[in-house]
Design an enzyme around this catalytic site. Sequence first.
Site, short mmCIF file in Angstrom:
data_model
loop_
_atom_site.label_atom_id
_atom_site.label_comp_id
_atom_site.label_asym_id
_atom_site.label_seq_id
_atom_site.Cartn_x
_atom_site.Cartn_y
_atom_site.Cartn_z
N LYS A 1 0.63 -1.05 0.05
CA LYS A 1 -0.15 0.28 -0.28
C LYS A 1 0.93 1.35 -0.17
CE LYS A 1 -4.00 -2.25 2.32
NZ LYS A 1 -4.88 -2.27 3.23
N LYS B 1 -3.99 -9.27 -11.79
CA LYS B 1 -5.07 -9.38 -10.41
C LYS B 1 -6.18 -8.54 -10.24
CE LYS B 1 -6.25 -8.91 -5.77
NZ LYS B 1 -5.85 -8.63 -4.92
N LYS C 1 -9.49 -3.30 -7.69
CA LYS C 1 -10.24 -1.93 -7.31
C LYS C 1 -8.92 -0.74 -7.59
CE LYS C 1 -12.60 -2.66 -3.91
NZ LYS C 1 -13.18 -3.33 -2.84
#
Length: 325
Positions: free
Chosen positions: A112, A191, A194
């Site tokens: 992240k 993959k 979002k």
Amino acid sequence: MRILSGVQPTGRLHLGNYFGAIQQHLALQDEPGNECYYFIADYHALTTVKDAQALRENTHEVALTYLALGLDPQRTTFYRQSDIPEICELAWMLSTVTGMGLLERAHSYKDKIARGIRPSLGLFYYPVLMAADILIVKGEVVPVGQDQVQHLEMTQDMAGYFNSTYGREVLVRPEWRLSKVPKVPGTDGEKMSKSYGNTIPIFADGKALKKAVMGIVTRPIELGQPLPIEDDNVLGLYRLFASKEETAEMEEAYRQGSIGYGHAKKQLLERIDAYFAPAREKRRELEKDPSTVEDVLRDGAARAREVARETLEECRQACGLDGRL
Ligand code: ADP
Ligand code: TRP
């Protein structure tokens, strides 16, 4: 068996969420003997969603999605994480028995940050909160996608640290369960996620669905030439919707060069459209009355909270936060 899983309200759910998580959640609900707890992880979403109205809407969106796809709130306890504040208290207790090193090894935190999300303390603490979600209802099996396995390993460790620190088997070590499709490819072959902008939303229809499917990345091969079947983004998704025989037929057409990508995409589009048509209909019904959805979540929270309070009480006693002498 007690089953638990959660999904973050960070946007519209997509085929990766469906085949990687939701489909399995719903199948487990239908197996006799299972007691399912599914929740909308809105505390978790605070790590990335900073707009209050967006968070409310995303939360409602996840609720609508599950209910339209067949979650039965009579059989399954379905709730919003933030309606169970006990989770945060358990997370704090867990954080005091968990070493920094364990969290520093978290892939999802590193990923992240690499994607530009601000490294807040909450983001770092995320796996502890996730462990508390699971441990507070004594979930035995946690159905998730591949990317969550490390979080489950950490949860097992945290349950062990807590129990061994206080010398009591209070918390239950959960097992994870992967779906048959742990990694659904997105429109670009990575993959589906979002965060990568490569999704096909479950409830897309009409032009939006067409645009997403037609946008699937394919190799530059002339019409009439054979198409390779390995690592093909269209086939990868088609397999999820078609039977073995239908997939074999499509693969044969690829080998023969008797189908082009445009045609293959059209077939995929029809499959997706038909597969989710009943759920779309149900969703339209649910949309007419948002208060029904809210009632379902409140009712689920009341049930989950009872279980959460019991576990928390046991944990408070184990650590000495109970005022007893
Ligand atoms: P996203 O990557 O889009 O943000 P989430 O992290 O919110 O999705 O994932 C919710 C659930 O769906 C998790 O259990 C996750 O493992 C599963 N999931 C998400 N994307 C995929 C995918 N492409 N393939 C399989 N499972 C997935
Ligand atoms: N971290 C999970 C995800 O991003 C969501 C989640 C939060 C979860 N708490 C959980 C999943 C507990 C399973 C169990 O997908």
